[in-house]
Design a protein around this motif. Sequence first.
Motif, PDB file in Angstrom:
ATOM      1  N   THR A   3       1.152   4.364   5.397  1.00  0.00           N
ATOM      2  CA  THR A   3       2.378   4.355   4.597  1.00  0.00           C
ATOM      3  C   THR A   3       2.641   5.673   3.884  1.00  0.00           C
ATOM      4  O   THR A   3       3.715   5.851   3.303  1.00  0.00           O
ATOM      5  CB  THR A   3       2.311   3.229   3.543  1.00  0.00           C
ATOM      6  OG1 THR A   3       1.199   3.467   2.673  1.00  0.00           O
ATOM      7  CG2 THR A   3       2.149   1.867   4.207  1.00  0.00           C
ATOM      8  N   HIS A   4       1.667   6.578   3.882  1.00  0.00           N
ATOM      9  CA  HIS A   4       1.826   7.872   3.219  1.00  0.00           C
ATOM     10  C   HIS A   4       1.544   9.005   4.201  1.00  0.00           C
ATOM     11  O   HIS A   4       0.719   8.856   5.104  1.00  0.00           O
ATOM     12  CB  HIS A   4       0.818   8.020   2.061  1.00  0.00           C
ATOM     13  CG  HIS A   4       1.008   7.073   0.938  1.00  0.00           C
ATOM     14  ND1 HIS A   4       1.830   7.322  -0.131  1.00  0.00           N
ATOM     15  CD2 HIS A   4       0.456   5.852   0.703  1.00  0.00           C
ATOM     16  CE1 HIS A   4       1.784   6.312  -0.969  1.00  0.00           C
ATOM     17  NE2 HIS A   4       0.960   5.405  -0.489  1.00  0.00           N
ATOM     18  N   ARG A  53      -4.283  -4.098  -4.634  1.00  0.00           N
ATOM     19  CA  ARG A  53      -4.327  -3.355  -3.368  1.00  0.00           C
ATOM     20  C   ARG A  53      -5.691  -3.447  -2.678  1.00  0.00           C
ATOM     21  O   ARG A  53      -5.775  -3.317  -1.462  1.00  0.00           O
ATOM     22  CB  ARG A  53      -3.928  -1.900  -3.618  1.00  0.00           C
ATOM     23  CG  ARG A  53      -2.461  -1.768  -4.029  1.00  0.00           C
ATOM     24  CD  ARG A  53      -1.961  -0.330  -4.068  1.00  0.00           C
ATOM     25  NE  ARG A  53      -0.529  -0.309  -4.237  1.00  0.00           N
ATOM     26  CZ  ARG A  53       0.111  -0.103  -5.398  1.00  0.00           C
ATOM     27  NH1 ARG A  53      -0.589   0.121  -6.493  1.00  0.00           N
ATOM     28  NH2 ARG A  53       1.435  -0.114  -5.453  1.00  0.00           N
ATOM     29  N   LEU A  96      -9.557   2.528  -4.155  1.00  0.00           N
ATOM     30  CA  LEU A  96      -8.935   3.380  -3.145  1.00  0.00           C
ATOM     31  C   LEU A  96      -9.776   3.414  -1.871  1.00  0.00           C
ATOM     32  O   LEU A  96      -9.238   3.418  -0.752  1.00  0.00           O
ATOM     33  CB  LEU A  96      -8.739   4.793  -3.696  1.00  0.00           C
ATOM     34  CG  LEU A  96      -8.141   5.833  -2.737  1.00  0.00           C
ATOM     35  CD1 LEU A  96      -6.760   5.403  -2.254  1.00  0.00           C
ATOM     36  CD2 LEU A  96      -8.078   7.201  -3.419  1.00  0.00           C
ATOM     37  N   VAL A 148      -2.450  11.465   0.684  1.00  0.00           N
ATOM     38  CA  VAL A 148      -3.737  10.776   0.549  1.00  0.00           C
ATOM     39  C   VAL A 148      -4.841  11.792   0.289  1.00  0.00           C
ATOM     40  O   VAL A 148      -5.704  11.590  -0.575  1.00  0.00           O
ATOM     41  CB  VAL A 148      -4.035   9.948   1.815  1.00  0.00           C
ATOM     42  CG1 VAL A 148      -5.379   9.250   1.683  1.00  0.00           C
ATOM     43  CG2 VAL A 148      -2.926   8.934   2.070  1.00  0.00           C
ATOM     44  N   LEU A 205       0.806  -1.219   0.000  1.00  0.00           N
ATOM     45  CA  LEU A 205       0.000   0.000   0.000  1.00  0.00           C
ATOM     46  C   LEU A 205       0.839   1.270   0.000  1.00  0.00           C
ATOM     47  O   LEU A 205       0.474   2.287   0.574  1.00  0.00           O
ATOM     48  CB  LEU A 205      -0.951  -0.011   1.202  1.00  0.00           C
ATOM     49  CG  LEU A 205      -1.966  -1.157   1.194  1.00  0.00           C
ATOM     50  CD1 LEU A 205      -2.882  -1.091   2.401  1.00  0.00           C
ATOM     51  CD2 LEU A 205      -2.777  -1.168  -0.108  1.00  0.00           C
ATOM     52  N   THR A 206       1.946   1.210  -0.717  1.00  0.00           N
ATOM     53  CA  THR A 206       2.794   2.388  -0.899  1.00  0.00           C
ATOM     54  C   THR A 206       2.459   3.114  -2.194  1.00  0.00           C
ATOM     55  O   THR A 206       3.088   4.110  -2.539  1.00  0.00           O
ATOM     56  CB  THR A 206       4.274   1.979  -0.915  1.00  0.00           C
ATOM     57  OG1 THR A 206       4.456   0.922  -1.864  1.00  0.00           O
ATOM     58  CG2 THR A 206       4.710   1.495   0.469  1.00  0.00           C
ATOM     59  N   GLY A 243      -6.045  -4.180   1.202  1.00  0.00           N
ATOM     60  CA  GLY A 243      -6.720  -3.216   2.062  1.00  0.00           C
ATOM     61  C   GLY A 243      -7.809  -3.816   2.914  1.00  0.00           C
ATOM     62  O   GLY A 243      -7.891  -3.545   4.119  1.00  0.00           O
ATOM     63  N   SER A 280      -3.320   2.896   3.445  1.00  0.00           N
ATOM     64  CA  SER A 280      -2.491   3.910   2.780  1.00  0.00           C
ATOM     65  C   SER A 280      -2.064   5.012   3.744  1.00  0.00           C
ATOM     66  O   SER A 280      -0.976   5.575   3.623  1.00  0.00           O
ATOM     67  CB  SER A 280      -3.262   4.529   1.612  1.00  0.00           C
ATOM     68  OG  SER A 280      -3.454   3.592   0.579  1.00  0.00           O
ATOM     69  N   PHE A 289      -1.028   4.121  -5.086  1.00  0.00           N
ATOM     70  CA  PHE A 289      -2.458   4.402  -5.100  1.00  0.00           C
ATOM     71  C   PHE A 289      -3.200   3.725  -6.244  1.00  0.00           C
ATOM     72  O   PHE A 289      -4.431   3.721  -6.250  1.00  0.00           O
ATOM     73  CB  PHE A 289      -2.698   5.914  -5.190  1.00  0.00           C
ATOM     74  CG  PHE A 289      -2.263   6.664  -3.963  1.00  0.00           C
ATOM     75  CD1 PHE A 289      -2.943   6.534  -2.765  1.00  0.00           C
ATOM     76  CD2 PHE A 289      -1.156   7.516  -4.011  1.00  0.00           C
ATOM     77  CE1 PHE A 289      -2.548   7.226  -1.631  1.00  0.00           C
ATOM     78  CE2 PHE A 289      -0.749   8.216  -2.884  1.00  0.00           C
ATOM     79  CZ  PHE A 289      -1.445   8.063  -1.692  1.00  0.00           C
TER      80      PHE A 289
END
Length: 436
Positions: free
Chosen positions: A79-80, A415, A69, A85, A52-53, A419, A76, A55
């Motif tokens: 990791t962000h 992803r 998403l 985001v 999840l680095t 997620g 996310s 999008f």
Amino acid sequence: MRIRLTYLLIALSTLAFHAPASAQKTTKKGLSLTILHDTRLDTIQARSLRLLTGFTAGTSYGEVWIRDLNTFIKGSLKTHPKEEVKSMLLLFLKMQGDGGDIVDGMIDKKKMGTGAGYEYRYADLAPEWAAHKNTVETDQESSLLQAVRKYIDVTGDRGILEEEIGGKKVIRRLEEALLYILNDRWEEKYGLVKGATTVDWGDVQPETGWGVRINDKTKWAIDVYDNAMYVMAIHDFLAIKPAAYHTQKDWAATAAEIKKNVRKYLWKADVQKYIPHLYLDGSPFPASFNENALLYTGGSACAILAGFNTPKEIAAINQQMVAAAAKEKHATIGITVYPPYPAELFPNMHPYVYQNGGDWTWFGGRMIQALIENGMVKEAVAELQPIIERTLANKGFYEWYDVRTGAPKGSGDFRGEAGVLYDAIVMLREWAEKNK
């Protein structure tokens, strides 16, 4: 045979899950410790966060899809930086149509393909991006609302709602997205959201050709998935809107009316399941085909998350999913539809392929979340086991799985799957901490 045997055992064991309260109390601690000591869950979460680095929906996709998403945004945010985001969420609003509609996917212009397919949309507010909208599905607006709610829940950043895009505040644009559905995808006769005929939550029409756009073959219908997603979005909108913001509709009343009409027109109490479609201008399938015999799992899971069903009904829906999974050698509760549509009736997607009977953890994981939310933790743990085993065995988060062979299919770094599994494990661990 391992997954099928697992589900046969689950099908039998679900009958014993409704033990007296005294018996349940004695097992909560043990179940909690089992969850907290399961190191496989640590492995799944760690792998999820490594994926999840980015999008995009997966490493084989160039686009960022809002429906995807929405299901991995919480991971996310681990990791962000939250600003990255938030920027991605606002990008969808920069591409918003004049009528309030939200695009399906966005791609960097430098990565755009050429030739037949999507009709791209461009916006001066996002000059480096191109976007397209799948018009047979009715979940993009709902997905964005849900994603913004999750962003605020995790970050506490309610300031996003006051930011202006093209002279309009974000909160206003979010309400316009809800209004688009009422203006463009509403069936007044039934008081429900409509869309094109697809398989459950899927986004492809039955007929051959470019199946993601409305055309002269489209058969309009009402299904539980679109309506459940919309009601969840309304609930999220009401939860995040500033107290001083004056809405253009009584959204609580709208959500209540949809729930009432879903129960009236789509839910069949005698068989404890949702019908696949309520057709508005005729079915694409012959009268000899009993579509109501099919079980839609993803839409049913979303209906539970939207609060459409009672505890007894949730147990019945779950048992039907477990029973369906037990009929195929490698299936889990993520199997999209059971049995699948025959090839001659759904030429765009043959049986057991992709959304027509493929097995998607992307939605099976949401059913796990629905079970946890409704206190059915023992069932959630049991039904998660073959999903976890499969994910670890294949060393990846695959888009879907062939229930006949067990073979992973599609993107190997999807992803959406990462997620929903990450979120389900967080929910399990939170429950376990409270009950240990």
